[in-house]
Write a protein that holds these residues in place. Structure first.
Motif, PDB file in Angstrom:
ATOM      1  N   GLN A  55       0.807  -1.098  -0.114  1.00 35.42           N
ATOM      2  CA  GLN A  55      -0.126  -0.013   0.169  1.00 35.42           C
ATOM      3  C   GLN A  55       1.018   1.353   0.151  1.00 35.42           C
ATOM      4  OE1 GLN A  55      -1.986   2.401   3.293  1.00 35.42           O
ATOM      5  NE2 GLN A  55      -3.606   0.928   2.776  1.00 35.42           N
ATOM      6  N   ARG A  56       1.749   1.402   0.818  1.00 33.12           N
ATOM      7  CA  ARG A  56       2.858   2.202   0.944  1.00 33.12           C
ATOM      8  C   ARG A  56       3.541   2.678  -0.624  1.00 33.12           C
ATOM      9  NH1 ARG A  56       3.016   4.842   5.663  1.00 33.12           N
ATOM     10  NH2 ARG A  56       4.960   5.860   5.084  1.00 33.12           N
ATOM     11  N   GLN A  57       3.893   1.668  -0.969  1.00 31.49           N
ATOM     12  CA  GLN A  57       4.686   1.810  -2.413  1.00 31.49           C
ATOM     13  C   GLN A  57       3.627   2.205  -3.311  1.00 31.49           C
ATOM     14  OE1 GLN A  57       5.763  -2.371  -1.988  1.00 31.49           O
ATOM     15  NE2 GLN A  57       7.995  -2.010  -2.314  1.00 31.49           N
ATOM     16  N   MET A  58       2.454   1.766  -3.399  1.00 33.48           N
ATOM     17  CA  MET A  58       1.419   2.495  -4.274  1.00 33.48           C
ATOM     18  C   MET A  58       1.131   3.786  -3.895  1.00 33.48           C
ATOM     19  SD  MET A  58      -2.199   0.975  -5.710  1.00 33.48           S
ATOM     20  CE  MET A  58      -1.504  -0.012  -7.072  1.00 33.48           C
ATOM     21  N   LEU A  59       0.970   4.216  -2.694  1.00 37.01           N
ATOM     22  CA  LEU A  59       0.804   5.746  -2.397  1.00 37.01           C
ATOM     23  C   LEU A  59       1.942   6.597  -2.830  1.00 37.01           C
ATOM     24  CD1 LEU A  59      -0.980   5.190   1.213  1.00 37.01           C
ATOM     25  CD2 LEU A  59      -1.991   6.057  -0.822  1.00 37.01           C
ATOM     26  N   ALA A  60       3.090   5.940  -2.604  1.00 38.07           N
ATOM     27  CA  ALA A  60       4.207   6.914  -2.960  1.00 38.07           C
ATOM     28  C   ALA A  60       4.241   7.114  -4.418  1.00 38.07           C
ATOM     29  CB  ALA A  60       5.420   6.103  -2.470  1.00 38.07           C
ATOM     30  N   ALA A  61       3.960   6.159  -5.264  1.00 40.48           N
ATOM     31  CA  ALA A  61       3.970   6.105  -6.849  1.00 40.48           C
ATOM     32  C   ALA A  61       2.641   7.082  -7.236  1.00 40.48           C
ATOM     33  CB  ALA A  61       3.525   4.689  -7.316  1.00 40.48           C
ATOM     34  N   ILE A  62       1.450   7.037  -6.353  1.00 36.00           N
ATOM     35  CA  ILE A  62       0.474   8.068  -6.847  1.00 36.00           C
ATOM     36  C   ILE A  62       0.971   9.482  -6.513  1.00 36.00           C
ATOM     37  CG2 ILE A  62      -1.696   8.644  -6.166  1.00 36.00           C
ATOM     38  CD1 ILE A  62      -2.556   5.990  -5.545  1.00 36.00           C
ATOM     39  N   ALA A  63       1.685   9.765  -5.622  1.00 38.83           N
ATOM     40  CA  ALA A  63       2.359  11.083  -5.079  1.00 38.83           C
ATOM     41  C   ALA A  63       3.191  11.420  -6.023  1.00 38.83           C
ATOM     42  CB  ALA A  63       2.867  10.849  -3.854  1.00 38.83           C
ATOM     43  N   ARG A  64       3.991  10.492  -6.857  1.00 37.79           N
ATOM     44  CA  ARG A  64       4.911  10.719  -7.797  1.00 37.79           C
ATOM     45  C   ARG A  64       4.446  11.372  -9.125  1.00 37.79           C
ATOM     46  NH1 ARG A  64       8.321   7.108  -5.017  1.00 37.79           N
ATOM     47  NH2 ARG A  64       7.501   5.403  -6.094  1.00 37.79           N
ATOM     48  N   TYR A  65       3.554  10.393  -9.540  1.00 41.93           N
ATOM     49  CA  TYR A  65       2.938  10.330 -11.064  1.00 41.93           C
ATOM     50  C   TYR A  65       1.608  11.082 -11.165  1.00 41.93           C
ATOM     51  CZ  TYR A  65       6.631   7.041 -11.162  1.00 41.93           C
ATOM     52  OH  TYR A  65       7.814   6.489 -10.948  1.00 41.93           O
ATOM     53  N   PHE A  66       0.772  11.082 -10.112  1.00 37.43           N
ATOM     54  CA  PHE A  66      -0.634  11.462 -10.307  1.00 37.43           C
ATOM     55  C   PHE A  66      -0.769  13.021 -10.127  1.00 37.43           C
ATOM     56  CE2 PHE A  66      -3.569   7.427 -10.130  1.00 37.43           C
ATOM     57  CZ  PHE A  66      -2.595   6.670 -10.603  1.00 37.43           C
ATOM     58  N   PRO A  67      -1.928  13.629 -10.594  1.00 39.99           N
ATOM     59  CA  PRO A  67      -1.945  14.985 -10.349  1.00 39.99           C
ATOM     60  C   PRO A  67      -2.137  15.479  -8.797  1.00 39.99           C
ATOM     61  CG  PRO A  67      -3.385  14.491 -12.184  1.00 39.99           C
ATOM     62  CD  PRO A  67      -2.967  13.194 -11.522  1.00 39.99           C
ATOM     63  N   ARG A  68      -1.426  16.623  -8.408  1.00 38.12           N
ATOM     64  CA  ARG A  68      -1.401  16.869  -7.113  1.00 38.12           C
ATOM     65  C   ARG A  68      -2.912  16.913  -6.369  1.00 38.12           C
ATOM     66  NH1 ARG A  68       3.039  18.022  -4.757  1.00 38.12           N
ATOM     67  NH2 ARG A  68       2.253  19.130  -3.091  1.00 38.12           N
ATOM     68  N   GLU A  69      -3.830  17.099  -7.265  1.00 37.04           N
ATOM     69  CA  GLU A  69      -5.384  17.371  -6.607  1.00 37.04           C
ATOM     70  C   GLU A  69      -5.952  16.160  -6.691  1.00 37.04           C
ATOM     71  OE1 GLU A  69      -5.896  19.072 -11.214  1.00 37.04           O
ATOM     72  OE2 GLU A  69      -3.933  18.576  -9.896  1.00 37.04           O
ATOM     73  N   SER A  70      -5.362  14.933  -6.719  1.00 34.05           N
ATOM     74  CA  SER A  70      -6.067  13.786  -6.769  1.00 34.05           C
ATOM     75  C   SER A  70      -6.216  13.658  -5.437  1.00 34.05           C
ATOM     76  CB  SER A  70      -5.137  12.579  -7.195  1.00 34.05           C
ATOM     77  OG  SER A  70      -4.797  12.731  -8.567  1.00 34.05           O
ATOM     78  N   ARG A  71      -7.316  12.959  -5.082  1.00 36.73           N
ATOM     79  CA  ARG A  71      -7.791  12.531  -3.473  1.00 36.73           C
ATOM     80  C   ARG A  71      -7.697  10.918  -3.514  1.00 36.73           C
ATOM     81  NH1 ARG A  71     -10.712  17.657  -1.867  1.00 36.73           N
ATOM     82  NH2 ARG A  71     -11.304  16.443   0.049  1.00 36.73           N
ATOM     83  N   VAL A  72      -7.349  10.643  -2.332  1.00 40.73           N
ATOM     84  CA  VAL A  72      -6.901   9.129  -2.326  1.00 40.73           C
ATOM     85  C   VAL A  72      -7.144   8.634  -0.865  1.00 40.73           C
ATOM     86  CG1 VAL A  72      -5.082   7.381  -2.718  1.00 40.73           C
ATOM     87  CG2 VAL A  72      -4.889   9.519  -3.698  1.00 40.73           C
ATOM     88  N   SER A  73      -7.957   7.599  -0.773  1.00 39.53           N
ATOM     89  CA  SER A  73      -8.075   6.695   0.623  1.00 39.53           C
ATOM     90  C   SER A  73      -6.906   6.223   0.913  1.00 39.53           C
ATOM     91  CB  SER A  73      -9.346   5.567   0.258  1.00 39.53           C
ATOM     92  OG  SER A  73      -8.986   4.791  -0.505  1.00 39.53           O
ATOM     93  N   GLN A  74      -6.885   5.897   2.222  1.00 37.21           N
ATOM     94  CA  GLN A  74      -5.662   5.398   3.090  1.00 37.21           C
ATOM     95  C   GLN A  74      -6.153   4.410   4.180  1.00 37.21           C
ATOM     96  OE1 GLN A  74      -2.126   7.879   3.499  1.00 37.21           O
ATOM     97  NE2 GLN A  74      -3.128   9.681   2.599  1.00 37.21           N
ATOM     98  N   PRO A  75      -6.787   3.337   3.684  1.00 41.48           N
ATOM     99  CA  PRO A  75      -7.313   2.443   4.601  1.00 41.48           C
ATOM    100  C   PRO A  75      -6.321   1.673   5.537  1.00 41.48           C
ATOM    101  CG  PRO A  75      -7.257   1.399   2.287  1.00 41.48           C
ATOM    102  CD  PRO A  75      -6.965   2.788   2.146  1.00 41.48           C
ATOM    103  N   GLY A  76      -6.959   1.283   6.520  1.00 39.31           N
ATOM    104  CA  GLY A  76      -5.972   0.641   7.511  1.00 39.31           C
ATOM    105  C   GLY A  76      -6.028  -0.947   7.346  1.00 39.31           C
TER     106      GLY A  76
END
Length: 468
Positions: A376-397
């Protein structure tokens, strides 16, 4: 669990709960060793483990620090749901999308399943061989529905450990959780009835309603707290809802988990209106913290909660073994089972029962949870690198899905086809709604081990999103 693993989990929980925020310094090896009564080597092993999980990093001559993403994500917006009942017609759209995902060469971000490489399939195969060798011929007749008594006993034991004392008579083994959910809906509704569902909802829920000719009433889902109880209460007072289907833990697709206090309120609210709750809880074992989440079933005092689970997401994909604790509806659900598929595979039931008794299920689950959290952390980091900054993302537990709300200009169905042509599958938002909403949203699956191919696929998605 070894001592260093326990200490690592203690630090991980401090990170999850925000006690140690992004960029915070982790206790020094010397201080941690003295404060917790463990050796410096134990602390080092724990910190190395946390590094591998992507939670912390070392800085020369400075110590260890909590990792931070490139920027903090806002959670997805809570979108108002369609307030009236809706006839469901999504299957053609869903089937067309699912058919296109079958190519094994695709990067499976759109899949509904975790990677089978995360499961102990060779050990399960030994349990299956042993179960087949030792199965008494009479069991092929005596162990029809409600199912293998050893397996039901193991499931009842896991409920008891979690604080729920359920009678064996309430448990029925099914062909996966989806059959359990189908049977539960048939037991409490008639064609044309209204069913309160979540928005967004797992597309299989929509397909079940479509097949049974039931109408959906969409209730919005909060990305942190799950189903909106206030809207649900207003709906129950206004419309003749006959059942409520809710995924209370690690919701697919949005990732939300209903807090315990709100689970109790949900059960009380539905009991007040005598509306059964069909609780879809297939991801309950995939939590990242130290404490398993309680199901809404734990607060049921009237037998109105039908709790559905499965081993497909946590242990045995392909074995198709699920179950339901059906409360006051147990006999009716069992009779519906006998009228349709009679029983689940007996060898598969016996194999899982054997594994639960002898195979180290909890040890496997700990490894699985650690892998999913790191991915999950690896995918979140990739979203931060490549997706638009205004994207909104869930971070489930827990679980293995992220719900990504892209800028409004992005059409997720168009993005789906563009990504497919590049060898990347995603799940577009409209398949999660009876009214085909969530046009700019996608669900991403982080249930496969991260690789250079995964990273490149995220970069490709980012480039495609940039074309809108």
């Amino acid at each position: 669990m070894k001592r260093y693993e326990k200490f690592a989990e203690h630090i991980a929980e401090l990170i999850r709960t925000g006690v140690l925020g992004p960029g915070a310094r982790v206790p020094s090896v010397r201080y941690a060793s003295q404060a917790h009564g463990v050796s410096p080597s134990t602390v080092f092993q724990a910190y190395y483990l946390l590094e591998r999980r992507g939670l912390i990093h070392a800085m020369p001559r400075s110590g260890y620090f909590v990792n931070a993403l490139a920027h903090a994500f806002e959670p997805p917006m809570v979108q108002p749901a369609h307030s009236e009942s809706t006839a469901v017609d999504v299957s053609e759209l869903v089937f067309s999308i699912l058919d296109s995902m079958k190519d094994p060469h695709m990067v499976p971000f759109g899949s509904a399943f975790p990677s089978p490489r995360l499961f102990p399939l060779p050990r399960l195969a030994r349990s299956l061989a042993s179960a087949n060798r030792d199965m008494h011929p009479d069991l092929t007749v005596t162990d029809l529905s409600p199912g293998n008594p050893n397996l039901r006993g193991q499931i009842a034991l896991r409920y008891r450990v979690a604080g729920l004392a359920l009678p064996m008579e309430e448990l029925l083994i099914t062909n996966g959780a989806l059959e359990a959910l189908n049977l539960c809906l048939q037991a409490v509704t008639e064609p044309g009835d209204l069913v309160a569902i979540e928005a967004p909802a797992f597309y299989a829920c929509l397909q079940v309603l479509e097949r049974l000719k039931l109408k959906a009433v969409e209730i919005p889902v909060h990305p942190r707290d799950g189903i909106d109880l206030e809207v649900l209460e207003q709906t129950l007072e206004r419309l003749p809802v006959k059942a409520c289907w809710s995924m209370t833990n690690f919701h697919n697709p949005i990732g939300a988990s209903v807090p315990e206090a709100r689970k109790a309120q949900l059960v009380e609210l539905l009991a007040r209106h005598q509306v059964p709750l069909i609780e879809d809880d297939v991801y309950a074992e995939l939590y990242f913290g130290q404490q398993a989440p309680k199901p809404a079933k734990a607060f049921d005092r009237e037998g109105l909660v039908l709790h559905c689970g499965s081993f497909a997401k946590s242990l045995a994909p392909g074995y198709r073994i699920g179950w339901v604790a059906a409360g006051r509806f147990a006999q009716k659900v069992e009779r519906l089972k006998l009228m349709t598929t009679i029983c689940a595979s007996m060898p598969a039931q016996a194999a899982i029962a054997d594994y639960l008794q002898h195979g180290g299920y909890d040890r496997h689950l700990r490894k699985l949870r650690l892998a999913l959290e790191a991915q999950q952390r690896q995918m979140l980091a990739a979203i931060a690198r490549y997706f638009p900054r205004e994207s909104r993302v869930s971070q489930p537990g827990g679980g293995y899905f992220l719900w990504v709300e892209l800028p409004e200009r992005v059409d997720s169905l168009q993005l789906f086809h563009l990504a497919l042509a590049k060898g990347v599958s995603i799940a577009p938002g409209p398949i999660f709604s009876a009214t085909r909403r969530f046009k700019s949203c996608i669900r991403l699956n982080y249930g496969s081990p991260w690789s250079a191919r995964s990273e490149q696929a995220m970069a490709t998605l980012g480039e495609l999103i940039g074309t809108f």
